[in-house]
Design a protein around this motif. Structure first.
Motif, PDB file in Angstrom:
ATOM      1  N   ILE A   1       0.846  -1.206   0.000  1.00  0.00           N
ATOM      2  CA  ILE A   1       0.000   0.000   0.000  1.00  0.00           C
ATOM      3  C   ILE A   1       0.882   1.258   0.000  1.00  0.00           C
ATOM      4  N   SER A   2       1.931   1.249   0.836  1.00  0.00           N
ATOM      5  CA  SER A   2       2.849   2.406   0.932  1.00  0.00           C
ATOM      6  C   SER A   2       3.527   2.693  -0.405  1.00  0.00           C
ATOM      7  N   THR A   3       3.968   1.623  -1.087  1.00  0.00           N
ATOM      8  CA  THR A   3       4.663   1.781  -2.374  1.00  0.00           C
ATOM      9  C   THR A   3       3.740   2.441  -3.393  1.00  0.00           C
ATOM     10  N   PHE A   4       2.498   1.964  -3.443  1.00  0.00           N
ATOM     11  CA  PHE A   4       1.521   2.527  -4.385  1.00  0.00           C
ATOM     12  C   PHE A   4       1.277   4.003  -4.068  1.00  0.00           C
ATOM     13  N   PHE A   5       1.142   4.314  -2.780  1.00  0.00           N
ATOM     14  CA  PHE A   5       0.834   5.690  -2.385  1.00  0.00           C
ATOM     15  C   PHE A   5       1.978   6.643  -2.732  1.00  0.00           C
ATOM     16  N   GLU A   6       3.225   6.186  -2.556  1.00  0.00           N
ATOM     17  CA  GLU A   6       4.375   7.036  -2.893  1.00  0.00           C
ATOM     18  C   GLU A   6       4.430   7.318  -4.399  1.00  0.00           C
ATOM     19  N   LEU A   7       4.035   6.336  -5.200  1.00  0.00           N
ATOM     20  CA  LEU A   7       3.984   6.543  -6.652  1.00  0.00           C
ATOM     21  C   LEU A   7       2.936   7.615  -6.997  1.00  0.00           C
ATOM     22  N   VAL A   8       1.790   7.574  -6.302  1.00  0.00           N
ATOM     23  CA  VAL A   8       0.735   8.582  -6.499  1.00  0.00           C
ATOM     24  C   VAL A   8       1.275   9.978  -6.198  1.00  0.00           C
ATOM     25  N   CYS A   9       2.075  10.106  -5.120  1.00  0.00           N
ATOM     26  CA  CYS A   9       2.652  11.409  -4.740  1.00  0.00           C
ATOM     27  C   CYS A   9       3.612  11.938  -5.798  1.00  0.00           C
ATOM     28  N   VAL A  10       4.425  11.050  -6.386  1.00  0.00           N
ATOM     29  CA  VAL A  10       5.345  11.462  -7.463  1.00  0.00           C
ATOM     30  C   VAL A  10       4.534  12.067  -8.609  1.00  0.00           C
ATOM     31  N   LEU A  11       3.455  11.379  -8.996  1.00  0.00           N
ATOM     32  CA  LEU A  11       2.618  11.836 -10.114  1.00  0.00           C
ATOM     33  C   LEU A  11       1.894  13.140  -9.770  1.00  0.00           C
ATOM     34  N   LEU A  12       1.403  13.246  -8.530  1.00  0.00           N
ATOM     35  CA  LEU A  12       0.694  14.461  -8.099  1.00  0.00           C
ATOM     36  C   LEU A  12       1.603  15.683  -8.164  1.00  0.00           C
ATOM     37  N   TYR A  13       2.827  15.536  -7.619  1.00  0.00           N
ATOM     38  CA  TYR A  13       3.742  16.684  -7.607  1.00  0.00           C
ATOM     39  C   TYR A  13       4.218  17.023  -9.025  1.00  0.00           C
ATOM     40  N   ALA A  14       4.416  15.985  -9.840  1.00  0.00           N
ATOM     41  CA  ALA A  14       4.945  16.220 -11.186  1.00  0.00           C
ATOM     42  C   ALA A  14       3.918  16.846 -12.125  1.00  0.00           C
ATOM     43  N   PHE A  15       2.663  16.370 -12.046  1.00  0.00           N
ATOM     44  CA  PHE A  15       1.704  16.749 -13.086  1.00  0.00           C
ATOM     45  C   PHE A  15       0.485  17.547 -12.617  1.00  0.00           C
ATOM     46  N   VAL A  16       0.111  17.449 -11.345  1.00  0.00           N
ATOM     47  CA  VAL A  16      -1.121  18.113 -10.892  1.00  0.00           C
ATOM     48  C   VAL A  16      -0.820  19.436 -10.184  1.00  0.00           C
ATOM     49  N   PHE A  17       0.035  19.398  -9.181  1.00  0.00           N
ATOM     50  CA  PHE A  17       0.275  20.568  -8.324  1.00  0.00           C
ATOM     51  C   PHE A  17       0.735  21.809  -9.104  1.00  0.00           C
ATOM     52  N   PRO A  18       1.726  21.694 -10.035  1.00  0.00           N
ATOM     53  CA  PRO A  18       2.207  22.919 -10.695  1.00  0.00           C
ATOM     54  C   PRO A  18       1.177  23.575 -11.619  1.00  0.00           C
ATOM     55  N   LYS A  19       0.112  22.823 -11.965  1.00  0.00           N
ATOM     56  CA  LYS A  19      -0.863  23.372 -12.924  1.00  0.00           C
ATOM     57  C   LYS A  19      -2.068  24.015 -12.246  1.00  0.00           C
ATOM     58  N   ILE A  20      -2.135  23.979 -10.920  1.00  0.00           N
ATOM     59  CA  ILE A  20      -3.266  24.601 -10.215  1.00  0.00           C
ATOM     60  C   ILE A  20      -3.088  26.124 -10.281  1.00  0.00           C
ATOM     61  N   PRO A  21      -4.126  26.867 -10.729  1.00  0.00           N
ATOM     62  CA  PRO A  21      -3.968  28.323 -10.936  1.00  0.00           C
ATOM     63  C   PRO A  21      -3.441  29.088  -9.720  1.00  0.00           C
ATOM     64  N   ILE A  22      -3.952  28.792  -8.527  1.00  0.00           N
ATOM     65  CA  ILE A  22      -3.525  29.539  -7.333  1.00  0.00           C
ATOM     66  C   ILE A  22      -2.045  29.287  -7.020  1.00  0.00           C
ATOM     67  N   VAL A  23      -1.584  28.061  -7.312  1.00  0.00           N
ATOM     68  CA  VAL A  23      -0.172  27.713  -7.095  1.00  0.00           C
ATOM     69  C   VAL A  23       0.698  28.476  -8.093  1.00  0.00           C
ATOM     70  N   LYS A  24       0.250  28.517  -9.348  1.00  0.00           N
ATOM     71  CA  LYS A  24       0.979  29.276 -10.378  1.00  0.00           C
ATOM     72  C   LYS A  24       1.068  30.752 -10.002  1.00  0.00           C
ATOM     73  N   TYR A  25      -0.021  31.283  -9.440  1.00  0.00           N
ATOM     74  CA  TYR A  25      -0.045  32.694  -9.038  1.00  0.00           C
ATOM     75  C   TYR A  25       1.031  32.982  -7.990  1.00  0.00           C
ATOM     76  N   TYR A  26       1.087  32.144  -6.933  1.00  0.00           N
ATOM     77  CA  TYR A  26       2.064  32.405  -5.855  1.00  0.00           C
ATOM     78  C   TYR A  26       3.497  32.185  -6.319  1.00  0.00           C
ATOM     79  N   ARG A  27       3.689  31.212  -7.225  1.00  0.00           N
ATOM     80  CA  ARG A  27       5.047  30.983  -7.735  1.00  0.00           C
ATOM     81  C   ARG A  27       5.486  32.143  -8.637  1.00  0.00           C
TER      82      ARG A  27
END
Length: 415
Positions: A188-214
């Motif tokens: 379960i831990s291994t799967f969850f860590e893979l999800v985090c890699v994908l979230l940080y790589a592809f989801v987080f940087p594209k959120i408008p509010i995150v782009k605004y603060y960066r």
């Protein structure tokens, strides 16, 4: 950028960003908490080697040493590469724990133990990359982002404890039950860590509010956000940043540390106390009680759940502690828990021990959020990033001091 385009970007995706921060906080400590939470399996495999204490002691020098280097060079480091490296290392290391157990068929021995210790060191390196990188990154964004990330750190403990109790109950009466539970746990831990890699790589940087603060941080002279901005589709800030280089320089690490020495020592003392009791003392020194083999697991679960609750209390503004002096006084008063735990372990029953452990967790989570959300106020983006890294360095230094002091509980015992 004109104001009309700023305003929607400042609010778009706020709740998605809060949720992703929570998941990324979870991923920062999920693997390590998994290793701590299945310590009943490791105590069974390696009875002579004190795994709850040794694994933490191996983890910490790698975490503190790596973060000291990263914090010193923070202004030059690409935050995106740093965080992606950390989450990927978590994923690979967690997978290796699983492979090592399957390859050795769950047999103990010194070779396997050294392998587990090496993976523990890798977790420390990954933690230094991610925890310092993420806290620094979120320090120049919204307070509720950093609060959510810190709550995610605590939630990883609560979730791993809950999962451990479920897997222990499910496999308790089966042959090789401890091992089956541990294998399921790390899958379960291994799967969850893979999800985090994908979230940080592809989801987080594209959120408008995150782009605004960066974008805002880049306009204040931050060079660490360029790759994240590019990942979010913004590549027009290089000229602006070059223009800002001619402005007076941001405060250096030394000056930031001098101005926030009380906050830095607060972080150090919070975690020195917590880790001198949790998890080593709770796992090995609380005696035997009616809960039997469940006792240590229940204590660790109570700590983790209360730590999580404590991190949400500051969301209620009236309950948030803002005074620097009061925060420090509360942190010093917490040291009264040392004699309280000592005498409760010696003379008290399990009810009192559960109560004390809950208070330890609650105060740990509450004070952590109060310090890390108050400290960055009033600084520019690049300075907030640097300060976030410094405070996490002192946090990890406190953990290192705590796990070292944890061995003092063994004085006078047969070890």
């Amino acid at each position: 950028m004109d104001n009309s385009s700023d305003v929607p970007a400042r609010v778009q995706g706020k709740y998605l960003a809060i949720f992703v921060c929570w998941l990324l906080g979870n991923g920062c400590l999920f693997s390590w908490n998994s290793m701590l939470t299945i310590e009943d399996y490791y105590v069974y495999l390696f009875p002579k080697y004190h795994p709850p204490r040794v694994l933490t002691l191996v983890y910490q020098p790698f975490a503190v040493g790596t973060l000291a280097i990263l914090a010193y060079n923070e202004a030059k480091i690409n935050t995106r590469i740093r965080n992606l490296f950390g989450y990927t290392l978590f994923f690979i290391s967690t997978l290796l724990v699983l492979i090592l157990d399957l390859a050795t068929s769950g047999k103990g021995g010194l070779g396997t133990y050294i392998g587990i210790c090496a993976i523990s060191g890798a977790f420390g390196v990954a933690d230094a990359h991610v925890q310092g990188g993420m806290v620094g990154d979120l320090s120049y964004m919204r307070q509720d982002f950093i609060q959510s990330f810190l709550a995610g750190l605590a939630a990883s403990g609560a979730l791993t404890s809950a999962l451990r109790l479920i897997t222990k109950a499910a496999f308790e009466n089966s042959k090789d039950g401890l091992r089956k539970g541990a294998i399921l746990f790390f899958a379960i831990s291994t799967f969850f860590e893979l999800v985090c890699v994908l979230l940080y790589a592809f989801v987080f940087p594209k959120i408008p509010i995150v782009k605004y603060y960066r974008s805002k941080a880049a306009s204040e002279g931050s060079k660490t956000v360029s790759a994240d901005l590019a990942a979010g589709g913004i590549e027009t800030l290089s000229e602006e940043v070059e223009g800002y280089e001619k402005q007076p320089e941001r405060k250096g690490i030394q000056q930031l540390l001098l101005e926030n020495m009380d906050y830095a020592l607060d972080m150090f003392l919070i975690y020195t106390l917590t880790l001198s009791i949790f998890p080593g003392f709770l796992s090995e020194d609380t005696g035997s009680h009616s809960l039997g083999t469940w006792y240590a697991l229940v204590l660790i679960a109570m700590y983790n759940v209360c730590d999580l609750i404590g991190r949400y209390i500051p969301l209620v503004k009236k309950l948030k502690l803002e005074s620097r002096k009061l925060i420090t006084i509360m942190i010093l008063c917490r040291f009264l828990l040392v004699p309280a735990f000592y005498f409760t372990a010696k003379y008290g029953d399990q009810g009192w021990m559960i109560f004390l452990t809950s208070f330890l967790g609650l105060s740990n989570g509450y004070l952590t959020v109060c310090v890390l959300t108050s400290a960055p106020k009033g600084y520019k983006g690049p300075e907030q990033n640097a300060l976030g890294n410094l405070l996490v360095l002192f946090l990890l230094g406190g953990i290192f001091a705590g796990v070292t002091l944890d061995w003092l509980w063994l004085i006078g015992k047969d070890w």
